[in-house]
Design an enzyme around this catalytic site. Structure first.
Site, PDB file in Angstrom:
ATOM      1  N   CYS A 137      27.098  -2.294  77.469  1.00 13.26           N
ATOM      2  CA  CYS A 137      27.009  -1.017  78.180  1.00 13.26           C
ATOM      3  C   CYS A 137      25.618  -0.457  77.903  1.00 13.26           C
ATOM      4  O   CYS A 137      24.715  -1.181  77.515  1.00 13.26           O
ATOM      5  CB  CYS A 137      28.116  -0.043  77.777  1.00 13.26           C
ATOM      6  SG  CYS A 137      27.939   0.628  76.126  1.00 13.26           S
ATOM      7  N   ARG A 138      25.428   0.821  78.096  1.00  9.02           N
ATOM      8  CA  ARG A 138      24.095   1.391  77.922  1.00  9.02           C
ATOM      9  C   ARG A 138      23.668   1.395  76.455  1.00  9.02           C
ATOM     10  O   ARG A 138      22.586   0.973  76.112  1.00  9.02           O
ATOM     11  CB  ARG A 138      24.045   2.822  78.482  1.00  9.02           C
ATOM     12  CG  ARG A 138      22.633   3.389  78.574  1.00  9.02           C
ATOM     13  CD  ARG A 138      22.654   4.790  79.132  1.00  9.02           C
ATOM     14  NE  ARG A 138      23.210   5.730  78.167  1.00  9.02           N
ATOM     15  CZ  ARG A 138      22.489   6.363  77.237  1.00  9.02           C
ATOM     16  NH1 ARG A 138      21.205   6.181  77.150  1.00  9.02           N
ATOM     17  NH2 ARG A 138      23.072   7.190  76.413  1.00  9.02           N
TER      18      ARG A 138
END
Length: 103
Positions: free
Chosen positions: A66-67
Site C-alpha cells: 500500500c502507500r
C-alpha cells in the site's frame, strides 16, 4: 497462527530481479494506483480483499503493498487468518519503493 513477514523494498527488488515466484497485491485505491504500481502487481483495493480472497491460492507467496505499509498489514493479517502461510508486508510501502513503476 503464523506471523506476517516483513519484506523490505530491497528484498522485493532482488526477488523481482531473480524472477522469484511472487504475487504482489497492491491494496491502494484506484487514484493511488494511477500514480504507478510495482511491475507484475495485481490491484485489489483493500475493501475488496475479503471478496477476492477466494480467487487467491493459499499455497502461493504474496507480498502486500500500500502507500505506507499500514493498509497492506491489515490485508496481510486478514490473509493469515484465512490460512495463507506465505504472506509478506512491504515495509514502508510505495513511499519507500525506489524500483520501477508501471502505469
Amino acid at each position: 497462527m503464523s506471523e506476517v513477514k516483513i519484506m523490505t523494498p530491497e528484498e522485493l527488488q532482488k526477488a523481482l530481479d531473480e524472477n522469484k515466484e511472487l504475487n504482489i497485491i497492491d491494496v491502494r485505491e484506484n487514484e493511488e494506483v494511477a500514480q504507478g504500481m510495482i511491475p507484475t502487481a495485481q490491484h485489489i483495493p483493500l475493501g475488496n480483499v475479503p471478496e477476492e480472497v477466494n480467487n487467491l491460492d493459499p499455497k502461493k507467496e504474496y507480498v502486500m503493498v500500500c502507500r505506507s505499509g499500514r493498509r497492506s498489514m491489515n490485508a496481510s493479517e486478514f490473509l493469515n487468518e484465512k490460512g495463507f502461510q506465505k504472506v509478506h508486508n512491504l515495509e514502508g510501502g510505495m513511499l519507500d519503493w525506489k524500483g520501477e513503476l508501471v502505469f
